[in-house]
Design an enzyme around this catalytic site. Structure first.
Site, PDB file in Angstrom:
ATOM      1  CB  SER A  81      -9.482   0.185  -0.150  1.00  0.00           C
ATOM      2  OG  SER A  81      -8.880   0.557  -1.352  1.00  0.00           O
TER       3      SER A  81
ATOM      4  CG  ASP B  78      -2.273   0.634   0.925  1.00  0.00           C
ATOM      5  OD1 ASP B  78      -2.273   1.863   0.800  1.00  0.00           O
ATOM      6  OD2 ASP B  78      -3.305  -0.059   0.800  1.00  0.00           O
TER       7      ASP B  78
ATOM      8  CG  ASP C 142      13.446   5.101   2.028  1.00  0.00           C
ATOM      9  OD1 ASP C 142      12.677   4.458   2.786  1.00  0.00           O
ATOM     10  OD2 ASP C 142      13.149   6.217   1.574  1.00  0.00           O
TER      11      ASP C 142
ATOM     12  CG  HIS D 268      -5.324   3.723   0.842  1.00  0.00           C
ATOM     13  ND1 HIS D 268      -4.946   2.422   0.539  1.00  0.00           N
ATOM     14  CD2 HIS D 268      -6.628   3.811   0.510  1.00  0.00           C
ATOM     15  CE1 HIS D 268      -5.990   1.767   0.033  1.00  0.00           C
ATOM     16  NE2 HIS D 268      -7.032   2.592   0.017  1.00  0.00           N
TER      17      HIS D 268
ATOM     18  CD  GLU E 296      -0.924  -2.957  21.108  1.00  0.00           C
ATOM     19  OE1 GLU E 296      -0.193  -2.134  20.540  1.00  0.00           O
ATOM     20  OE2 GLU E 296      -0.748  -3.343  22.270  1.00  0.00           O
TER      21      GLU E 296
ATOM     22  N   PRO F  66       0.402   4.801  17.862  1.00  0.00           N
ATOM     23  CG  PRO F  66      -0.758   6.137  19.343  1.00  0.00           C
ATOM     24  CD  PRO F  66      -0.016   6.187  18.060  1.00  0.00           C
TER      25      PRO F  66
HETATM   26 CA   LIG Z   1      -6.704  -0.799  19.644  1.00  0.00          CA
END
Ligand SMILES: [Ca+2]
Ligand SMILES: [Ca+2]
Ligand SMILES: [Ca+2]
Ligand SMILES: [Ca+2]
Length: 505
Positions: A338, A109, A155, A164, A175, A117
């Site tokens: 998507s 992507d 890189d 996106h 997470e 976080p």
């Molecule tokens: Ca979460």
């Protein structure tokens, strides 16, 4: 303190005292509104009924504590009757698996906000590479490729200049149960960001091919799923070959069907059309909260496999873009095939976690054969349904029985084949898919991949049914060997005997 009842009559007395022995369960043939009916019964028979209440259906469900989970209708919609659910049944699936960290999802992507976080701890880390030492420690041709690669700027930092890629990564595997932001579909899986799209969200097939090749090289490190939430009109032999290599590396590739509202059977859409050519490509359409095909979603009875939620999908974006949009929570909401594809990639990772030995074709069949069939999607998608993560994880180790009586039906033109349907488990139940192959020479295990595939095979009927199938007239006349592979909903497979057929002009 009360003592436990010593005898059956004593226990019966206890039940009587609490009125439990006077409970009656009512069943209705037609759908009803349980709370309203309970209320009405109570009003109607106040002297005959002590209380009335719905007979709630309960089951263990892992519900994560992420604060935005209640807005993620596509994982579990709590605001509808069960039979109207249009979500992908995530909590039920999570009771079976929340995803293994051995399973890596390569997200091809625009990159990722690697320090987000809700994502930072989800990134794949290449164990063979020492970061920032200017050396290609694992000798894979990429210097310092610790967590993905930027194939646009060449890189080691697949930074997301568009947003996106971060969004798609978060839907598949943010997470989860960390009391922050959203829940991802596969909590445990790790994300390998492969940047092939630039800041405007433009991808070139050559860059995509390099990213697929990288994912294939990383199969040994756990890559089992590639997400491809991009597309455009066209065909590509190069990308087909790269994805065929991915199939041999046991990687499934999930492709967005496209957002043009068009029939992909008429206009080939890259890379989604490769589902008709490869066992490991799945093309995904977008559905909405009412199980309808999204107005913008591409479709195709032969070219688009399955629907998944793709309207009003909340996910994460880069912290930069969120700040620009004034969304301090780092989230973004929007529509697209998507998003639908990224959610299916998460489900594919759950399947690979629960059934690590599965070949890509088996993962694909699990996604298609266990979709909830929706009348509005019939004739528009291969599966005619919306993906169901819970059903896709069905435990089933019993293959259909082999078909042993495949033969040419005598005395009919155009020529037809006939056989007795076997079942889901041996000769029981109903199998899920036929894969009919033909070749000018007898088909062996090693030549199966070169045998041609019938485009629009019939669906299996219940075990014991006599099947008849007319050979399509677009197959050029000559002598062929036909073979049928029959799959159940878990991708267990059996083969038929082969039959020789001479087609005449
Ligand atoms: Ca979460
Ligand atoms: Ca390297
Ligand atoms: Ca290095
Ligand atoms: Ca079975």
């Amino acid at each position: 303190m009360r003592r436990a009842p010593h005898s059956l009559p004593e226990a019966a007395l206890l039940l009587e005292r609490h009125g439990v022995d006077r409970l009656i369960a009512l069943r209705f043939a037609r759908p009803i509104d349980p709370p309203r009916l309970a209320e009405r019964l109570l009003r109607q028979y106040p002297n005959a009924i002590e209380f009335a209440e719905p007979d709630y259906l309960l089951r263990s469900q892992l519900v994560p504590n992420d604060p935005l989970f209640s807005f993620q209708w596509y994982l579990r919609d709590r605001n509808v009757f069960p039979e109207r659910r249009a979500d992908l049944w995530a909590p039920e699936a999570w009771d079976i698996t929340t995803g293994s960290s051995d399973v890596v999802i390569a997200v091809i992507d625009t990159g990722i906000d690697a320090a987000h976080p809700d994502l930072a701890r989800k990134l794949f880390v290449n164990p063979g590479e020492v970061p920032n030492n200017g050396v290609d420690d694992d000798g894979n041709g990429f210097v310092d490729d610790v967590s993905g690669w930027d194939f646009v700027r060449r890189d080691p930092d697949p930074d997301d200049e568009n947003g996106h890629g971060t969004w798609m990564s978060s839907l598949a595997a943010a997470e989860t149960n960390n009391a922050l932001h959203i829940a991802g579909v596969s909590w445990g899986s790790r994300i390998l960001p492969l940047k092939a799209g630039d800041e405007r969200g433009n991808f070139s097939t050559s860059t995509i091919i390099q990213a697929v090749n990288y994912a294939v090289a990383m199969a040994a490190r756990g890559v089992r799923v590639i997400n491809m939430s991009f597309g455009g009109p066209g065909t590509s032999v190069g990308l087909e070959r790269a994805l065929a290599a991915a199939n041999d590396a046991r990687i499934i590739a999930i492709a967005a069907a496209g957002n043009d509202g068009q029939n992909n059977d008429m206009v080939p859409q890259l890379p989604a059309y490769l589902t008709t050519r490869l066992d490991n490509v799945v093309a995904v359409a977008a559905t909405d909260r009412f199980n309808q095909l999204a107005f913008f979603s591409n479709y195709g009875r032969l070219n688009v496999d399955v629907g998944a939620p793709g309207v009003g999908i909340i996910g994460l974006t880069t912290r930069n873009l969120a700040a620009e949009l004034g969304r301090s929570d780092g989230t973004i909401t929007g529509n697209g095939t998507s998003q639908a594809a990224a959610l299916v990639s998460g489900i594919a990772a759950l399947i690979s976690s629960a059934y690590p030995e599965s070949a890509p074709i088996q993962v694909k069949i699990r996604l298609l054969a266990n979709a909830d069939r929706i009348p509005e999607l019939a004739g528009k998608l291969v599966s005619g349904g919306r993906v169901n993560a819970f059903r896709a994880l069905d435990r089933d180790e019993i293959a259909p029985a082999p078909i042993t009586d495949l033969r040419v039906l005598s005395g009919v033109t155009p020529p037809a084949l006939t056989w007795t349907a076997t079942g889901d488990d041996g000769l029981l139940g109903q199998a899920a898919f036929y894969d009919i192959r033909y070749s000018s020479s007898p088909i062996t295990a090693s030549t199966l991949r070169f045998a041609l595939r019938v485009k629009d095979p019939p669906r299996p009927q219940p075990a014991g049914t006599i099947e008849t199938w007319t050979i399509p007239s677009d197959i050029p006349p000559r002598t062929y060997y036909f073979l049928i592979r029959v799959f159940d909903n878990a991708g267990n497979m059996a083969e038929s005997n082969q039959v020789e057929v001479t087609l005449t002009p």
